[in-house]
Design a protein around this motif. Structure first.
Motif, PDB file in Angstrom:
ATOM      1  N   GLY A  91       0.808  -1.212   0.000  1.00  0.00           N
ATOM      2  CA  GLY A  91       0.000   0.000   0.000  1.00  0.00           C
ATOM      3  C   GLY A  91       0.841   1.262   0.000  1.00  0.00           C
ATOM      4  O   GLY A  91       0.508   2.252  -0.664  1.00  0.00           O
ATOM      5  N   LEU A  94       2.135   1.835  -3.456  1.00  0.00           N
ATOM      6  CA  LEU A  94       1.042   2.288  -4.311  1.00  0.00           C
ATOM      7  C   LEU A  94       0.744   3.765  -4.067  1.00  0.00           C
ATOM      8  O   LEU A  94       0.584   4.549  -5.010  1.00  0.00           O
ATOM      9  CB  LEU A  94      -0.206   1.445  -4.045  1.00  0.00           C
ATOM     10  CG  LEU A  94      -1.441   1.758  -4.897  1.00  0.00           C
ATOM     11  CD1 LEU A  94      -1.147   1.554  -6.372  1.00  0.00           C
ATOM     12  CD2 LEU A  94      -2.607   0.886  -4.464  1.00  0.00           C
ATOM     13  N   LEU A 126     -12.274  -3.755  -2.047  1.00  0.00           N
ATOM     14  CA  LEU A 126     -11.193  -2.782  -1.929  1.00  0.00           C
ATOM     15  C   LEU A 126     -11.619  -1.574  -1.096  1.00  0.00           C
ATOM     16  O   LEU A 126     -10.771  -0.891  -0.515  1.00  0.00           O
ATOM     17  CB  LEU A 126     -10.760  -2.309  -3.322  1.00  0.00           C
ATOM     18  CG  LEU A 126     -10.091  -3.347  -4.236  1.00  0.00           C
ATOM     19  CD1 LEU A 126      -9.850  -2.745  -5.606  1.00  0.00           C
ATOM     20  CD2 LEU A 126      -8.772  -3.820  -3.634  1.00  0.00           C
ATOM     21  N   ASN A 131      -9.346  -3.071   3.713  1.00  0.00           N
ATOM     22  CA  ASN A 131      -8.495  -2.677   2.587  1.00  0.00           C
ATOM     23  C   ASN A 131      -8.420  -1.161   2.434  1.00  0.00           C
ATOM     24  O   ASN A 131      -7.351  -0.613   2.211  1.00  0.00           O
ATOM     25  CB  ASN A 131      -9.019  -3.304   1.289  1.00  0.00           C
ATOM     26  CG  ASN A 131      -8.949  -4.812   1.296  1.00  0.00           C
ATOM     27  OD1 ASN A 131      -7.879  -5.388   1.347  1.00  0.00           O
ATOM     28  ND2 ASN A 131     -10.099  -5.464   1.254  1.00  0.00           N
ATOM     29  N   ILE A 133      -8.972   1.252   0.194  1.00  0.00           N
ATOM     30  CA  ILE A 133      -8.052   1.678  -0.869  1.00  0.00           C
ATOM     31  C   ILE A 133      -8.009   3.194  -1.042  1.00  0.00           C
ATOM     32  O   ILE A 133      -7.048   3.743  -1.590  1.00  0.00           O
ATOM     33  CB  ILE A 133      -8.448   0.987  -2.195  1.00  0.00           C
ATOM     34  CG1 ILE A 133      -7.276   1.017  -3.193  1.00  0.00           C
ATOM     35  CG2 ILE A 133      -9.699   1.618  -2.790  1.00  0.00           C
ATOM     36  CD1 ILE A 133      -7.495   0.185  -4.419  1.00  0.00           C
ATOM     37  N   GLN A 218      -5.681  -7.992  -2.550  1.00  0.00           N
ATOM     38  CA  GLN A 218      -4.243  -7.701  -2.571  1.00  0.00           C
ATOM     39  C   GLN A 218      -3.670  -7.860  -3.978  1.00  0.00           C
ATOM     40  O   GLN A 218      -2.799  -7.099  -4.398  1.00  0.00           O
ATOM     41  CB  GLN A 218      -3.499  -8.622  -1.598  1.00  0.00           C
ATOM     42  CG  GLN A 218      -3.856  -8.401  -0.147  1.00  0.00           C
ATOM     43  CD  GLN A 218      -4.949  -9.319   0.321  1.00  0.00           C
ATOM     44  OE1 GLN A 218      -5.854  -9.654  -0.431  1.00  0.00           O
ATOM     45  NE2 GLN A 218      -4.863  -9.751   1.557  1.00  0.00           N
ATOM     46  N   ILE A 221      -4.666  -4.821  -6.007  1.00  0.00           N
ATOM     47  CA  ILE A 221      -3.846  -3.668  -5.638  1.00  0.00           C
ATOM     48  C   ILE A 221      -2.460  -3.791  -6.264  1.00  0.00           C
ATOM     49  O   ILE A 221      -1.907  -2.813  -6.788  1.00  0.00           O
ATOM     50  CB  ILE A 221      -3.744  -3.545  -4.104  1.00  0.00           C
ATOM     51  CG1 ILE A 221      -5.095  -3.140  -3.526  1.00  0.00           C
ATOM     52  CG2 ILE A 221      -2.676  -2.525  -3.703  1.00  0.00           C
ATOM     53  CD1 ILE A 221      -5.129  -3.096  -2.018  1.00  0.00           C
TER      54      ILE A 221
END
Length: 231
Positions: A91, A94, A126, A131, A133, A218, A221
């Protein structure tokens, strides 16, 4: 590697024909391999291998920028070869990419082009508290005109082909296309059906393929992270 007796039990049981025999540089012989773009991870090969040579792992870093890179992958992996990124580390990478390349936010339009909804459920996950996101600067939008990326699921049915093309044309350039799941990568369990196109790349240019049936959040992502690296 030495457990495989080439009994062909895995190839005969595979529902999508994803298991093939391919040249193996390490063993200098032909050994079973898997086309990950077609594999639905049903575990039939693992359950029906009389020698116990096949073992599925929890590895999710499978997304590739080329469909060819997903084909003829080794069917078994040595323990020391199994990679595993920490979820928060993934993460963090990202978030850094999103901040540096998209001005702190990446907007995604998800398109169901004829899926069973399994991949769509994982994409919905997500946004769950686990998560989350959006903390990485990623947001889902309702209009493709606001999107930087299209996440496409499904084998692209005949009834959705035109809608998918119109969605792609409506998204501003530069734009990224990510095929999510076995159906979007190759047609999956619906491969060679009269009603499908055998994958997104038969209709649109695809930047990253994420195999799985369905892929875990995951894995999605990780695929998004890989797609951002293409710009």
């Amino acid at each position: 590697y030495n457990k495989c007796k080439k009994c062909m039990a895995c190839t005969s049981i595979c529902p999508t024909g994803a298991i093939v025999f391919a040249d193996n540089d390490r063993e200098k012989t032909r050994l079973p391999a898997v086309n990950l773009d077609e594999c639905i991870f049903c575990r039939f090969c693992e359950e029906n291998c009389p020698e116990g040579a096949i073992c599925l792992t929890n590895r999710f870093e499978l997304a590739q920028k080329s469909r060819e890179a997903l084909r003829s992958s080794p069917l078994y992996i040595q323990e020391d070869e199994v990679m595993g990124l920490e979820y928060e580390l993934l993460g963090k990478q990202l978030k850094e990419k999103v901040y540096s390349r998209f001005g702190k936010s990446l907007h995604i339009r998800e398109v169901d082009a004829g899926s069973c909804n399994g991949c769509d459920y994982e994409i919905n996950a997500l946004g769950s508290p686990y998560n989350d996101i959006e903390r990485f600067g990623i947001h889902f939008v309702a209009s493709p005109r606001h999107a930087d990326m299209l996440l496409v699921t499904g084998c692209v049915s005949r009834n959705m082909e035109e809608a998918l093309i119109k969605t792609y044309n409506a998204a501003p350039s530069p734009k990224l296309v990510v095929a999510v799941g076995a159906c979007a990568c190759s047609g999956g369990i619906f491969k060679n059906s009269y009603a499908g196109k055998n994958g997104v790349d038969r209709v649109l240019p695809v930047d990253v393929y994420i195999p799985g049936c369905p892929p875990r959040p995951q894995a999605i992502i990780y695929g998004i992270l890989k797609a951002i690296g293409r710009m």
